[in-house]
Design a protein around this motif. Structure first.
Motif, PDB file in Angstrom:
ATOM      1  N   GLN A  27       2.390  -4.076  -7.960  1.00  0.00           N
ATOM      2  CA  GLN A  27       1.816  -4.559  -9.584  1.00  0.00           C
ATOM      3  C   GLN A  27       0.946  -3.789 -10.225  1.00  0.00           C
ATOM      4  O   GLN A  27       0.669  -3.613 -11.236  1.00  0.00           O
ATOM      5  CB  GLN A  27       2.102  -6.288  -8.849  1.00  0.00           C
ATOM      6  CG  GLN A  27       1.929  -7.332 -10.142  1.00  0.00           C
ATOM      7  CD  GLN A  27       2.960  -7.316 -10.465  1.00  0.00           C
ATOM      8  OE1 GLN A  27       3.387  -6.557 -11.919  1.00  0.00           O
ATOM      9  NE2 GLN A  27       3.988  -8.245 -10.112  1.00  0.00           N
ATOM     10  N   ASP A  28       0.100  -3.087  -9.594  1.00  0.00           N
ATOM     11  CA  ASP A  28      -0.818  -2.802 -10.528  1.00  0.00           C
ATOM     12  C   ASP A  28      -1.053  -1.579 -10.502  1.00  0.00           C
ATOM     13  O   ASP A  28      -1.465  -1.374 -11.706  1.00  0.00           O
ATOM     14  CB  ASP A  28      -2.427  -2.142  -8.985  1.00  0.00           C
ATOM     15  CG  ASP A  28      -3.274  -3.379  -8.345  1.00  0.00           C
ATOM     16  OD1 ASP A  28      -2.862  -4.823  -9.460  1.00  0.00           O
ATOM     17  OD2 ASP A  28      -3.335  -3.594  -7.757  1.00  0.00           O
ATOM     18  N   GLY A  29       0.030  -0.868 -10.002  1.00  0.00           N
ATOM     19  CA  GLY A  29       1.098   0.730 -10.875  1.00  0.00           C
ATOM     20  C   GLY A  29       1.775   0.219 -12.593  1.00  0.00           C
ATOM     21  O   GLY A  29       1.326   0.806 -13.244  1.00  0.00           O
ATOM     22  N   LYS A  30       2.065  -1.240 -11.996  1.00  0.00           N
ATOM     23  CA  LYS A  30       2.613  -1.234 -13.970  1.00  0.00           C
ATOM     24  C   LYS A  30       1.759  -1.360 -14.511  1.00  0.00           C
ATOM     25  O   LYS A  30       1.522  -1.732 -15.714  1.00  0.00           O
ATOM     26  CB  LYS A  30       3.316  -1.982 -13.134  1.00  0.00           C
ATOM     27  CG  LYS A  30       5.142  -2.253 -12.792  1.00  0.00           C
ATOM     28  CD  LYS A  30       5.497  -3.381 -12.229  1.00  0.00           C
ATOM     29  CE  LYS A  30       6.971  -2.718 -11.233  1.00  0.00           C
ATOM     30  NZ  LYS A  30       8.181  -3.772 -11.512  1.00  0.00           N
ATOM     31  N   GLU A  31       0.631  -2.431 -14.378  1.00  0.00           N
ATOM     32  CA  GLU A  31       0.098  -2.976 -15.382  1.00  0.00           C
ATOM     33  C   GLU A  31      -0.996  -1.096 -15.644  1.00  0.00           C
ATOM     34  O   GLU A  31      -1.398  -1.771 -16.631  1.00  0.00           O
ATOM     35  CB  GLU A  31      -1.419  -3.888 -14.170  1.00  0.00           C
ATOM     36  CG  GLU A  31      -2.230  -4.622 -15.667  1.00  0.00           C
ATOM     37  CD  GLU A  31      -3.812  -5.515 -14.497  1.00  0.00           C
ATOM     38  OE1 GLU A  31      -4.237  -5.127 -14.809  1.00  0.00           O
ATOM     39  OE2 GLU A  31      -2.108  -6.159 -13.817  1.00  0.00           O
TER      40      GLU A  31
ATOM     41  N   ALA B 222       0.828  -1.171   0.462  1.00  0.00           N
ATOM     42  CA  ALA B 222      -0.105   0.175   0.255  1.00  0.00           C
ATOM     43  C   ALA B 222       1.102   1.364   0.545  1.00  0.00           C
ATOM     44  O   ALA B 222       0.108   1.913   0.151  1.00  0.00           O
ATOM     45  CB  ALA B 222      -0.964  -0.040   1.088  1.00  0.00           C
ATOM     46  N   PHE B 223       2.140   0.883   0.744  1.00  0.00           N
ATOM     47  CA  PHE B 223       2.837   2.430   0.120  1.00  0.00           C
ATOM     48  C   PHE B 223       3.985   2.029  -0.589  1.00  0.00           C
ATOM     49  O   PHE B 223       5.215   2.880  -0.698  1.00  0.00           O
ATOM     50  CB  PHE B 223       3.607   2.414   1.904  1.00  0.00           C
ATOM     51  CG  PHE B 223       2.325   2.328   3.365  1.00  0.00           C
ATOM     52  CD1 PHE B 223       1.982   3.637   3.146  1.00  0.00           C
ATOM     53  CD2 PHE B 223       1.716   1.283   4.040  1.00  0.00           C
ATOM     54  CE1 PHE B 223       0.734   4.172   4.174  1.00  0.00           C
ATOM     55  CE2 PHE B 223       0.868   1.258   4.685  1.00  0.00           C
ATOM     56  CZ  PHE B 223       0.750   2.660   5.226  1.00  0.00           C
ATOM     57  N   GLU B 224       4.145   1.159  -1.125  1.00  0.00           N
ATOM     58  CA  GLU B 224       5.286   1.288  -2.259  1.00  0.00           C
ATOM     59  C   GLU B 224       4.953   2.514  -3.522  1.00  0.00           C
ATOM     60  O   GLU B 224       3.705   2.623  -3.728  1.00  0.00           O
ATOM     61  CB  GLU B 224       5.172  -0.174  -3.378  1.00  0.00           C
ATOM     62  CG  GLU B 224       5.492  -1.004  -2.321  1.00  0.00           C
ATOM     63  CD  GLU B 224       5.626  -2.152  -2.919  1.00  0.00           C
ATOM     64  OE1 GLU B 224       5.106  -2.507  -3.617  1.00  0.00           O
ATOM     65  OE2 GLU B 224       6.192  -3.458  -2.538  1.00  0.00           O
TER      66      GLU B 224
END
Length: 95
Positions: A63-67, A56-58
């Protein structure tokens, strides 16, 4: 003995129960009785929550951000192609 159907719990429900378990205001046994789910499930959900809480703090959303980034790039490419096609057709119509 009647066959029990498997219950599917939403992610929001799992998070709610896991957070309650982490708070420690009630025991796992009390939460199990309250929500009518097995103690093992509560412990699994609690462990999953603690293991994945850092995501949540990355930066970039993990992974969702890259997608999402990949999806946005594809959409921008498609917009570019459509704009070129639209401009080409607009020029052809003016003639």
């Amino acid at each position: 003995m009647p066959k029990q159907t498997r219950r599917n719990h939403s992610a929001a429900f799992k998070a709610k129960v896991a957070l309650e378990a982490l708070r420690g205001e009630k025991t796992v046994a009390e939460l199990s009785a309250k929500y009518e789910i097995h103690q093992t499930l509560i412990n699994q959900w609690k462990r999953t929550l603690t293991d994945q809480a850092s995501a949540a703090f990355e930066k970039g959303g993990g992974q969702d951000g890259k997608e999402n980034e990949r999806l946005v790039d594809d959409l921008y490419k498609q917009i570019g192609r459509l704009k070129v096609e639209n401009d080409f057709l607009a020029v052809r119509l003016k003639r």
